[in-house]
Scaffold this motif. Structure first.
Motif, short mmCIF file in Angstrom:
data_model
loop_
_atom_site.label_atom_id
_atom_site.label_comp_id
_atom_site.label_asym_id
_atom_site.label_seq_id
_atom_site.Cartn_x
_atom_site.Cartn_y
_atom_site.Cartn_z
N ARG A 42 -1.71 1.27 0.76
CA ARG A 42 0.00 2.05 0.88
C ARG A 42 0.10 2.57 2.00
O ARG A 42 0.98 2.85 2.94
N GLN A 52 -1.39 -4.63 -0.82
CA GLN A 52 -1.62 -3.07 -2.04
C GLN A 52 -2.01 -3.45 -2.93
O GLN A 52 -2.71 -3.32 -4.25
N VAL A 53 -1.34 -4.34 -3.83
CA VAL A 53 -1.33 -4.84 -5.13
C VAL A 53 -2.84 -5.40 -5.41
O VAL A 53 -3.38 -4.95 -6.44
N LEU A 56 -4.40 -2.88 -6.21
CA LEU A 56 -4.25 -2.25 -7.48
C LEU A 56 -4.67 -3.18 -9.18
O LEU A 56 -5.50 -2.74 -9.35
N TRP A 121 4.60 1.05 -9.72
CA TRP A 121 3.98 -0.36 -9.25
C TRP A 121 4.99 -1.37 -9.92
O TRP A 121 4.75 -2.26 -8.94
#
Length: 135
Positions: A42, A52-53, A56, A121
């Motif tokens: 991020r 970014q995902v 995660l 998120w």
């Protein structure tokens, strides 16, 4: 069912439940790694929500009952799209952005980074799942 025989993750709620179940404590390092990786991405790639995902959910490939990178990629492909799945497969499959993911994951292994909580998120996961942040 994903192509690899691994069950697909069909909704953001289902993914959030899986991520929350893996959060915190010594028995669940994967989500914490995912949170730290996503937080680093991020900062370094603020406009790339898919990357970014991927950071995660990258944590799903670590810790107890782990999914290998390819399995994690196939499990989230239907929900989060082809690019996130490709990034999860590794640098050979995802190019420069997958290399950035790998570097962030390595940096995320360092202790001391406050990465927030999984629930932070949810809005980003919902937007990526809706296809609102495709590059």
């Amino acid at each position: 069912m994903a192509r690899s025989g691994v069950p697909s993750i069909g909704s953001v709620d289902e993914l959030m439940e899986l991520l929350r179940a893996r959060q915190g404590g010594p028995d669940a390092p994967g989500t914490d790694l995912g949170l730290r990786t996503a937080a680093l991405l991020r900062r370094s790639h603020p406009y790339d929500k898919e990357l970014q995902v991927a950071g995660l959910v990258h944590g799903l490939a670590h810790g107890p009952a782990e999914l290998a990178g390819t399995e994690a990629a196939e499990a989230v492909r239907g929900l989060l799209g082809d690019r996130v799945a490709r990034l999860l497969r590794g640098p050979a499959a995802g190019g420069e952005d997958a290399e950035a993911l790998h570097r962030a994951a390595e940096a995320g292994r360092a202790a001391g980074l406050d990465a927030g909580v999984v629930e932070d998120w949810r809005p980003v996961l919902e937007l990526v799942a809706a296809g609102a942040y495709q590059l």
